[in-house]
Enzyme design. Structure first.
Site, PDB file in Angstrom:
ATOM      1  N   CYS B  30      63.771 -14.353  37.924  1.00 14.65           N
ATOM      2  CA  CYS B  30      63.159 -14.330  36.590  1.00 14.65           C
ATOM      3  C   CYS B  30      63.685 -13.242  35.672  1.00 14.65           C
ATOM      4  CB  CYS B  30      61.657 -14.097  36.714  1.00 14.65           C
ATOM      5  SG  CYS B  30      60.804 -15.320  37.687  1.00 14.65           S
ATOM      6  N   GLY B  56      67.563 -16.611  35.085  1.00 10.10           N
ATOM      7  CA  GLY B  56      66.775 -17.785  35.430  1.00 10.10           C
ATOM      8  C   GLY B  56      67.040 -18.905  34.449  1.00 10.10           C
ATOM      9  N   ASN B 131      58.556 -10.834  37.008  1.00  8.71           N
ATOM     10  CA  ASN B 131      59.827 -10.996  37.702  1.00  8.71           C
ATOM     11  C   ASN B 131      59.643 -10.281  39.033  1.00  8.71           C
ATOM     12  OD1 ASN B 131      62.956  -9.203  37.463  1.00  8.71           O
ATOM     13  ND2 ASN B 131      62.587 -11.123  38.520  1.00  8.71           N
ATOM     14  N   GLY B 132      59.950 -10.974  40.129  1.00  7.45           N
ATOM     15  CA  GLY B 132      59.796 -10.337  41.430  1.00  7.45           C
ATOM     16  C   GLY B 132      58.969 -11.169  42.374  1.00  7.45           C
ATOM     17  N   TYR B 276      75.327  -8.025  41.382  1.00  5.13           N
ATOM     18  CA  TYR B 276      75.466  -9.390  40.906  1.00  5.13           C
ATOM     19  C   TYR B 276      74.581  -9.778  39.718  1.00  5.13           C
ATOM     20  CZ  TYR B 276      75.470 -14.481  40.973  1.00  5.13           C
ATOM     21  OH  TYR B 276      75.582 -15.801  40.617  1.00  5.13           O
TER      22      TYR B 276
END
Lengths: 505, 505, 505, 505
Positions: B30, B56, B131-132, B276
């Site tokens: 996310c 995302g 996010n997570g 990344y």
């Protein structure tokens, strides 16, 4: 009691819209259908909902249970728009399904409000769909939100779900009874659990619900026409206040259990189901809707004797009563008004210039049966009178010498709070014109007639109204409500916004 | 600890799919963005989410508050597919907004899971995006369902919402702190109430979150690139364990209040953000991601000395490291592999015959720089190795004399539980081939090199790893998790189904 | 000869649009692909067109012949949007197919213009697709309309179809030669009949066309990258002025016949194919496009010596030349500008307020490589200069001390009439600023350098330009057109409307 | 003459389809509408086409002329699906418009066949729409293709366009007359040029066309109901063989000019317009369609005396005749069959199991009026008999004691070639069962009655058929065709494929 209705006054009934395609009618909010124990349960439910489409055209949803998982599809639009292809139905495997069609009354047309709604319980899942309205839903909603619940929709059904989830009872059916015991209003409810199809009707039986059977599989549906479309047998009406639990046993057998958890009392079916909502081929509480409507026309012909050349129905609602009126009066029945079958629910918002041409999208005059004639127009009901004005004018423009409007139900004076979308009472024709002659002048007809309340009771039940114990729900005509109106009193008639969230998709 | 991850192994990483367009990479779940106090908040949020699209691509949602009502739009697909026209943005009025892009990991791609999620509280509404991943979400979910809560989604965020709704605290910000105090894992969270934009990072600071400023309006975003796109200033990183509350006061002023409700400790940012996930132009915890990646390439050139003619990046992830490698080694950097910019996320599922032709949808060989040469390929990471096999083969087919694969991160051996989608550990290349020569043979290259863990630490932070107090989150390389894994232990690694309901739309 | 171009000045290149996502580039109109004799011809064609997508993103079409019937699918949008599912490909059965991608230049984006176009001949059907432009199409169009023909599209290809249909020749290949013999301009054409795949290149060879082979089946394609994607072999370039006829014989064998019906002369390939259009991994007329572009950068470094800290490409066009420049100059190559991969072709039309923030949808600055540095920006070409202004400003805002813009092609001064979409010449930067310093000031850079025409010739062909017999088509730089411009002269440069019909779908 | 019809037997009439929602009817191919000289011409045309929707539901198109350019929108689907929003209508500016609705008969439903079609002439453009069929279209098509014309559609209208384009005449109206002079068959045609609205009816007047007037602007339409919907006045029928030219003069005035270029003869209007196609409220050739249908019912009651309890129409086609039958016979008219208003044209293709349930999507039995009764069913026509079988069974299942099927038109024995979609003659009920008792047994009714040809003539025109000079077109009942059948004879009844191209979109 003329305060604005909690969910009643929507923009679509704006009487300034010349292009009001739905016309001047009341609207039923919902139709429901459930089946337990048949392969292709979703396809059968889609067909059942298709037969109930007249009860709600805005959205349709189906939930199935496939033995392991519940599956859901919910879409804005007609059943035929979304549930007609193999690809969609394949996403709904399982032998148990419930479905729902709705006409929205809250003004918010979001997908999150499309039923059936679903809740995970610690003991399993439950999906719920309902037709009707709870008169204390807002009060209960506030209580559970205060208690830490999260409401995702603005639908009354979600309150039922929360009450089921919060019930301390063990069995899902007991939780269901626990929940509806806290609700007031007029409703028919169906629920689907891992093993059960549950149904319930409110204590007065305001909204209809019938039990059917397809090769041993029980069906619950709003009307018998949803049984007919799939060739299922009609078993009986669910009683007012009854809770019915169909359960798939471990051996595959389906048992049906009935209870009356809140006692028994006489049914008071909503008269408007007979006047307008139910399909003419349905049997409601043992009475053919078509025959009841013909009776209304017959009684109207007796009450309102008019000398004329033709009896013309305002299609399609007025047709059975017009046939009854014509047979009783001996005046020929003719299709003097033709309805366009391709009318969708939206069309060109015309420029001012085009409006001036008097566009007729829905109805057109059949001049050959109107020109030079004295015409009796028969309609099922008049709400605000806006459509009547236009139709009378159209008939006069086609050359009619006289136009008499005969309405096969009484004057509407009060709002509904049990699932019928009513305009603000101040906009009702009967409240705008107390004087009958002025009303007639407004409509533009030579004479104007409404069926009496007793005439309507007689047409439906064969006897007059019993003022002490009215046999039917009739507050829109009489102002006598069959239940308390908790939310309305608490909010002083001013309920506008149910959720702080507005969501398009 | 090699049990399957609760949310980690999805079908899209099926290694038999020759047409795997996303390649052999891990996926961030996310990206989040919020702004308080700017006209066109929704449009700014759409732009911010567009800059975070790499985090995302499956779905995007925005919630705004217009002073009276929250508004929501949630759609499957890219930001640019749904939030680009005036009509959509007009449905999202208001000066406060939060938004979310996600890559789904649970296998169910239903709209009901698209964030931000919203809850009505008795004191007002709250929208939450995160996010997570929470490592005890399932345990908490079970508890609140048992307690009568109704979960509509399968998202972890909904558990946060329920904990907020159930909190006994008065102020929404206290409820927020109360709720996250019960959660464990790695996360960045933002919330929007009637007056506040709230943000929080987990105690280890595994997931990033930055504070920005646009003409006095605070912004919270996953990465600085979301500030750059709208010309906003970067203010600072939110600290690990920090809760930040931006509030619009009655006088229109916006105040910002920070607290560390769970104490302070050293940050342990996720190394994969550097390897990344983050965009190369973002500044993460004060470090230029591009420069860090170049450093990885430089360190790799020092660790893995290869005699060759050209350094060729595997685009686009390997490019910065390849530039570093080339500069350090003195071997020329060339674009020996070209990426097709028009690759969408789906393409023709080819017939067996066409598969046999070895279709190259995403990458193609630039023969002029490969033919007859000794080639060093530089990639950012290797997960299962499936894409590496194909690319090495493609480079050989283009005439390369030697192919050496240099990977600018260490071997991946363990699953992530903090929001990164990892395949089943047994499918990881490093677990399939313990012997380095066999691994090299499987890939088909002449030599194969991975950056060491210390080389990576040095590239990011300038010093080696401190084994007693690792400066970063690095379990995928080392197996040392920064938190407990409550759900995983409770479920014995076998978490498959979060909801009994499966919904398409 | 600075009159407005027949098809050249479209609204999308309006220089006031701050949100011009395509940037300040010229546009190729089309890419073509055909194959004869392979099962799944349509799928292979879709893949080939996907590889040629850079030549045209507005629409894509495929026609197949299944032995009995021709089938056609034509859609606005990318290949990947419409030709990726089995359902679509099943509508395109057959072992022979031709396809087309286009970028529209006429301003009308109607489906009726999407190629391939088809005509019924008395001897059978023929489908035609082309890349390029005919300089006498309008004259021929008027003649055939006067003669009673009906034109359904505004495409030049339809004129070819009509000429084929009207030819008195017997064989379809003779009709084809008859038709193109009447056309002037720059083009590559392919046609599909019941048994033949026909290809042709204009006498100067302005537009490219190559012959490939897949397991014995001939392929015609605009570039070699369309062969690579399906693993086909490159056979040779079609010669300028060559007509090639691939025919499926009764015995199933495929024969290939070549002719030069209009004589032989030296090829004059369009230089812009090397500068910008062709994909870097393609081999055009025997030259690696990537290597040619690197050469341009090398020659530019020799011509324009600048003292600086980093060489930064403007992605993606400037990258090969920047690598060449860096290698030649010894200044490090760095990705100082990052391109957003998720940019579609449309995005929010921002409010005035948001525009003021200086939104950067397509490119963003990588501050870590720019701050405090002397930067050489390398771009492939500058047309109107509008994007250059913004990028130079963005690089300065990121802290660059000096910004030098080095362009790896000469100044553009003239319109193209052979299939490249050029703005009105008066809008070209080189025509707006004759004074180099003023041009540099307009762009906002510290110094501005263009590759010389001889430097470009040298980079492509190894030798300088021969002024008497230029080896390439180069009028955009020199004003020397390789053919007559019949329509332009007849219409006095004022060709606006090709058809009286405007059709959306 | 029982050879298969060129365009007549489509797959949708497959008699094995239990879900044939359109029922067992013939289909009209088209409806047309044009207007000259009104602002909002496109919106008025959309409304007119909406009123003509019963003549064709597959596709709709509108072309306008705005003084400079022709504009076109063509879509598959209903008028109400595509022409209802301001955005679409804004693409169709201008004071002149023609439009078309069609039901496809050729089996190919491609957009390229949707009318109006358009051609550029050297003197300007022309758009053409038509209703009907040309009996020599194929012959002419072959001739012009041989002569070098390119046909883009498979529509007959395109042949007209080509003949207009090839005409040597100067004025567009003369070219129009020149073109239709070469055509044979039954048709009504309208055309739009820069200044003119042109209309024509075939020499026999087989297809209808009327002239209307809206505030001085002339209108041409298939039926008067298209005038009524916009409040336009009916002026007169276009005569058989008449060409009418409405022209906007330079001074803004609109002139109307009529000619009979091919001489005069008595009209022979198609009887099926009265039996089934025209809307009941239309006036066709001076006769009220509703009254004519009532007359058919009256004559049927005289010819077929049946002793019964109720007269039940098969809705909606049978209703006027049923009213006539009931009035003449004195047997009560009742709605014993209810039609579902929400039936679209597609629905779930049911599994075998569901088929077995006997799903009734379109009609349902109104048991209250059927149970225990002797029922007369009245239908307008019987084609293959398949729907009749199902309806008779449904009525029996609802408890009817006797079921008598009375058809208000004669037996259909021959194909049509003038724009009516007829099944292969061998599938017609009247050709399958020569023996009346067997036919009755197949249908499953107690008795079966058809109106005689003379009874039909009398109902329409007041007198019997004149065998020497039949007053109407009646070949479907009699086999006597009003024109030559050129194509059919040339092709020996075997016309399958019109184009070598098949295109989906």
């Amino acid at each position: 009691m003329h305060a604005p209705h909690a969910t009643g006054h929507t923009g679509n009934q704006d009487d300034t819209n010349e292009f009001d395609l739905d016309g001047d009618t009341l609207r039923e909010e919902c139709g429901i259908f459930g089946i337990l124990g048949q392969t292709d349960a979703a396809a059968l439910t889609a067909l059942g909902l298709h037969a109930l489409q007249h009860r709600g055209q805005e959205a349709a949803g189906i939930v199935t249970f496939d033995g392991e998982q519940f599956r859901s599809e919910r879409h804005m639009g007609l059943v035929g728009d979304h549930y007609t292809d193999a690809a969609t139905l394949e996403k709904l495997p399982g032998k148990a399904a419930i479905g729902h069609v709705r006409y929205s009354t809250t003004g918010e047309t979001a997908l999150r409000n499309v039923q059936p709604l679903f809740a995970e319980l610690s003991a399993g899942g439950i999906a719920v769909a309902h037709n009707g309205n709870f008169t204390n839903a807002l009060k209960l909603r506030k209580e559970i939100i205060k208690d830490g619940a999260i409401c995702q929709s603005t639908s009354d059904s979600e309150v039922v779900l929360h009450l089921i989830a919060r019930s301390q009872k063990e069995r899902s059916s007991d939780r269901f009874i626990d929940a509806i015991g806290q609700m007031e209003g007029g409703y028919a409810l169906i629920a689907l659990t891992r093993t059960k199809l549950i149904g319930a009707r409110d204590p007065n039986g305001i909204r209809p619900l019938v039990l059917g059977d397809l090769n041993g599989s029980p069906i619950l549906a709003s009307e018998t026409c949803a049984l007919d479309i799939i060739g299922a047998k009609f078993v009986r009406d669910i009683k007012n206040g009854e809770v019915i639990i169909c359960e798939r046993q471990a051996n595959g057998e389906v048992t049906i259990e009935s209870s009356m958890p809140f006692g028994e009392k006489p049914e008071r079916m909503c008269l408007f189901e007979y006047v307008y909502f139910a399909r003419p081929d349905s049997i409601v509480s043992g009475r053919s809707v078509y025959n009841v409507r013909k009776n209304m026309g017959i009684n109207l012909a007796r009450e309102a004797k008019v000398d004329a050349d033709v009896v013309v129905p305002i299609p399609d609602g007025g047709t059975p009563a017009a046939i009854g009126y014509a047979q009783e009066s001996g005046i020929p029945f003719e299709l003097g008004i033709i309805r366009n079958h391709y009318v969708g629910r939206t069309f060109i918002e015309p420029s001012q210039q085009i409006r001036a041409f008097g566009v007729k999208l829905k109805h057109s005059a059949n001049r050959g049966q109107l020109d030079g004639k004295r015409v009796i127009l028969v309609d099922d009901s008049v709400v605000r009178g806006t459509t009547s004005v236009k139709i009378v004018q159209m008939v006069r423009d086609a050359g009619a010498k006289e136009v008499h409007l005969c309405v096969s139900s009484p004057k509407i004076t009060h709002s509904d709070y049990y699932g019928i979308d009513t305009p603000d009472p101040s906009k009702l024709l009967a409240n705008q014109y107390v004087d009958h002659d002025e009303m007639c002048k407004f409509i533009g007809c030579d004479s104007l007639h409404f069926l009496s309340v007793d005439g309507l009771y007689n047409a439906v039940g064969g006897v007059e109204r019993d003022p002490k114990n009215p046999q039917f729900t009739d507050h829109y005509f009489t102002g006598e409500y069959p239940t308390r109106l908790v939310d309305l009193e608490a909010e002083k008639g001013n309920i506008k916004q149910r959720s702080m969230l507005r969501e398009a998709g």
